[in-house]
Design a protein around this motif. Structure first.
Motif, mmCIF file in Angstrom:
data_model
loop_
_atom_site.group_PDB
_atom_site.id
_atom_site.type_symbol
_atom_site.label_atom_id
_atom_site.label_comp_id
_atom_site.label_asym_id
_atom_site.label_seq_id
_atom_site.Cartn_x
_atom_site.Cartn_y
_atom_site.Cartn_z
ATOM 1 N N VAL A 195 31.864 -31.210 11.499
ATOM 2 C CA VAL A 195 32.266 -30.218 10.537
ATOM 3 C C VAL A 195 33.643 -30.481 10.030
ATOM 4 C CG1 VAL A 195 32.604 -27.812 10.053
ATOM 5 C CG2 VAL A 195 30.691 -28.669 11.429
ATOM 6 N N LEU A 196 34.646 -30.738 11.081
ATOM 7 C CA LEU A 196 35.774 -30.840 10.646
ATOM 8 C C LEU A 196 36.059 -32.094 9.868
ATOM 9 C CD1 LEU A 196 37.746 -29.917 14.094
ATOM 10 C CD2 LEU A 196 37.311 -28.436 12.172
ATOM 11 N N GLN A 197 35.539 -33.175 10.259
ATOM 12 C CA GLN A 197 35.540 -34.324 9.614
ATOM 13 C C GLN A 197 34.929 -34.195 8.208
ATOM 14 O OE1 GLN A 197 37.377 -37.111 10.780
ATOM 15 N NE2 GLN A 197 37.276 -37.764 8.745
ATOM 16 N N ALA A 198 33.718 -33.663 7.984
ATOM 17 C CA ALA A 198 33.246 -33.504 6.642
ATOM 18 C C ALA A 198 33.960 -32.947 5.798
ATOM 19 C CB ALA A 198 31.846 -32.694 6.874
ATOM 20 N N ARG A 199 34.788 -31.890 6.453
ATOM 21 C CA ARG A 199 35.318 -30.885 5.619
ATOM 22 C C ARG A 199 36.824 -31.846 4.857
ATOM 23 N NH1 ARG A 199 37.214 -25.625 8.931
ATOM 24 N NH2 ARG A 199 34.915 -25.060 8.316
ATOM 25 N N LYS A 200 37.117 -32.872 5.635
ATOM 26 C CA LYS A 200 38.334 -33.487 5.080
ATOM 27 C C LYS A 200 37.559 -34.680 4.257
ATOM 28 C CE LYS A 200 40.314 -34.820 8.913
ATOM 29 N NZ LYS A 200 41.117 -35.697 9.773
ATOM 30 N N SER A 201 36.499 -35.074 4.255
ATOM 31 C CA SER A 201 35.906 -36.170 3.544
ATOM 32 C C SER A 201 35.192 -35.610 2.145
ATOM 33 C CB SER A 201 34.959 -36.950 4.375
ATOM 34 O OG SER A 201 35.560 -37.087 5.764
ATOM 35 N N LYS A 202 35.401 -36.764 1.504
ATOM 36 C CA LYS A 202 34.539 -36.830 0.038
ATOM 37 C C LYS A 202 33.830 -38.116 -0.226
ATOM 38 C CE LYS A 202 36.501 -32.935 -1.648
ATOM 39 N NZ LYS A 202 36.159 -32.308 -0.651
ATOM 40 N N TYR A 203 32.449 -37.935 -0.738
ATOM 41 C CA TYR A 203 31.763 -38.886 -0.980
ATOM 42 C C TYR A 203 31.902 -39.520 -2.586
ATOM 43 C CZ TYR A 203 27.684 -41.947 -0.880
ATOM 44 O OH TYR A 203 26.939 -42.786 -0.939
ATOM 45 N N VAL A 204 32.662 -40.602 -2.628
ATOM 46 C CA VAL A 204 32.810 -40.940 -3.878
ATOM 47 C C VAL A 204 31.899 -42.086 -4.582
ATOM 48 C CG1 VAL A 204 34.732 -42.100 -5.520
ATOM 49 C CG2 VAL A 204 35.396 -40.454 -3.699
ATOM 50 N N CYS A 261 35.406 -41.188 1.684
ATOM 51 C CA CYS A 261 36.791 -41.179 1.886
ATOM 52 C C CYS A 261 37.131 -40.078 2.658
ATOM 53 C CB CYS A 261 37.647 -40.915 0.558
ATOM 54 S SG CYS A 261 37.368 -41.880 -0.680
ATOM 55 N N ALA A 262 37.916 -40.642 4.079
ATOM 56 C CA ALA A 262 37.951 -39.747 5.003
ATOM 57 C C ALA A 262 39.297 -39.068 4.914
ATOM 58 C CB ALA A 262 38.298 -40.527 6.186
ATOM 59 N N GLU A 263 40.084 -39.084 3.750
ATOM 60 C CA GLU A 263 41.123 -38.503 3.430
ATOM 61 C C GLU A 263 41.006 -37.678 2.009
ATOM 62 O OE1 GLU A 263 44.494 -41.401 3.443
ATOM 63 O OE2 GLU A 263 43.648 -42.174 4.989
ATOM 64 N N GLY A 264 42.081 -36.903 1.595
ATOM 65 C CA GLY A 264 41.846 -36.023 0.406
ATOM 66 C C GLY A 264 41.804 -37.042 -0.819
ATOM 67 N N VAL A 265 40.895 -36.619 -1.717
ATOM 68 C CA VAL A 265 40.899 -37.413 -2.949
ATOM 69 C C VAL A 265 41.683 -36.624 -4.021
ATOM 70 C CG1 VAL A 265 39.351 -38.665 -4.592
ATOM 71 C CG2 VAL A 265 38.769 -38.722 -2.120
ATOM 72 N N LEU A 284 31.990 -35.960 -4.520
ATOM 73 C CA LEU A 284 31.338 -34.997 -3.893
ATOM 74 C C LEU A 284 31.621 -34.433 -2.755
ATOM 75 C CD1 LEU A 284 27.746 -36.814 -4.821
ATOM 76 C CD2 LEU A 284 28.903 -35.101 -6.187
ATOM 77 N N PRO A 285 31.453 -33.263 -2.253
ATOM 78 C CA PRO A 285 31.768 -32.880 -1.008
ATOM 79 C C PRO A 285 30.884 -33.209 0.142
ATOM 80 C CG PRO A 285 30.748 -30.980 -2.011
ATOM 81 C CD PRO A 285 30.745 -32.184 -3.103
ATOM 82 N N VAL A 286 31.111 -33.478 1.323
ATOM 83 C CA VAL A 286 30.425 -33.788 2.271
ATOM 84 C C VAL A 286 29.961 -32.749 3.188
ATOM 85 C CG1 VAL A 286 29.984 -35.272 4.331
ATOM 86 C CG2 VAL A 286 31.420 -36.282 2.347
#
Ligand code: PRT
Length: 293
Positions: A214-223, A263-267, A286-288
């Motif tokens: 959950v924590l990782q998904a919160r930071k991640s974005k699917y591009v 992307c594991a960091e903010g986009v 997109l959000p993960v």
């Protein structure tokens, strides 16, 4: 069968986000009438809803196995009980950020905390304040207050305060200025530092993997984007926190490919502008929702 007990704040700054984190980790609870104990439905983890400063005490006393609480409170209780190695911080949770600061009245011309040697300081965190001041070689007379610490200097009962600050509004409203940050804090997941039974440890590992997800998904974005074949290497290097993007052919074109990546960091907009300048088009972010490594 073993069950885990996790304690969170019943009502306050950390309650909603703690509960949200557990729900996103797939935990569902049947709420009991008294609302202090919620039974875990599909996963054997029950919830205790209690006062913030009871959480580390309950962990130390073996009443619960896990607890979500601010680092400041966990540290305060460990110092109070002289048990600094008995709680283990498993994860920082990225909410409830604040800092414990020394503040003094604007009207005083104090520039350094060393000038407060021997003076009176009001705080709700006496053990932590004493400990952190001692590290700086400062001894002060500590006056413990359970709330409204910020009015102590104007009442003449203290020369300074040590209180939690997030926006700084309370200090400004009370004509106080921050002199020094003593401690940075955020909400964290704690356990008692002791060996669990095999069953309980297995359950805890499963829950921690979900929380990590959950924590990782919160930071991640699917591009997703389209890129000229010739620019793929350059474009991939611009995607923040991405090592190996997927590159796929696009039907009906030779020159363009589709690039997909987590992307594991903010986009940020700057990233999108740089991608576009490098030739990318049709960029979607997109959000993960969930991730499991
Ligand atoms: O009610 P309960 O007994 O459960 O506990 P509590 O009264 O300690 O709870 P609560 O909800 O006030 O705080 C819970 C936790 O949130 C704290 O232990 C911190 O880890 C964290 N936290 C984050 C804060 C703040 N930010 C915060 N700003 N706790 C308190 N404050 C107070 C601070 O004491 C001061 O009075 O907010 C005021 C300052 O805020 P600003 O925004 O004006 O700077």
């Amino acid at each position: 069968m073993s069950r885990l007990r996790i304690a969170i704040q019943k009502s306050g700054r950390l309650s909603d986000k703690s509960l949200d984190l557990l729900k996103r980790s797939g935990l569902e609870f049947s709420r009991s009438k008294d609302k202090l104990f919620w039974y875990g439905k599909d996963f054997p983890v029950d919830l205790l809803l209690v006062r913030n400063d009871d959480i580390p005490r309950m962990l130390l006393d073996g009443v619960c196995d896990l607890g979500i609480v601010g680092e400041n409170i966990a540290y305060e209780v460990m110092l109070e009980r002289e048990a600094t190695s008995e709680l283990e911080c498993l994860k920082l949770l990225g909410f409830g950020q604040c800092h414990l600061s020394i503040a003094v009245p604007e009207s005083l011309s104090i520039e350094n905390s060393s000038e407060l040697q021997g003076k009176r300081i009001a705080t709700s965190y006496p053990a932590l304040t004493r400990h952190l001041l001692a590290r700086k070689g400062i001894t002060m007379q500590i006056s413990e207050l359970s709330g409204s610490v910020e009015i102590a200097p104007s009442l003449g009962t203290a020369d300074a305060i040590a209180d939690l600050v997030s926006t700084g509004t309370t200090l400004r409203a009370n004509h106080l200025v921050e002199l020094e940050v003593l401690y940075q804090s955020q909400a964290a997941l704690y356990r008692r530092s002791e060996k669990l039974s095999v069953d309980k440890q297995l359950l805890m590992d499963q829950l921690l993997a979900r929380i990590d997800g959950v924590l990782q998904a919160r930071k991640s974005k699917y591009v997703m984007l389209h890129a000229p074949r010739s620019a793929v290497t350059k474009i991939a290097a611009l995607l923040p926190g991405v090592e190996n993007p997927s590159i796929m052919p696009l039907e009906g074109t030779q020159n363009l490919v589709a690039v997909h990546a987590v992307c594991a960091e903010g986009v940020f907009w700057e990233h999108l502008e740089a991608l576009k300048a490098a030739g990318a088009s049709a960029i979607l972010v997109l959000p993960v929702e969930k991730m499991l490594a």
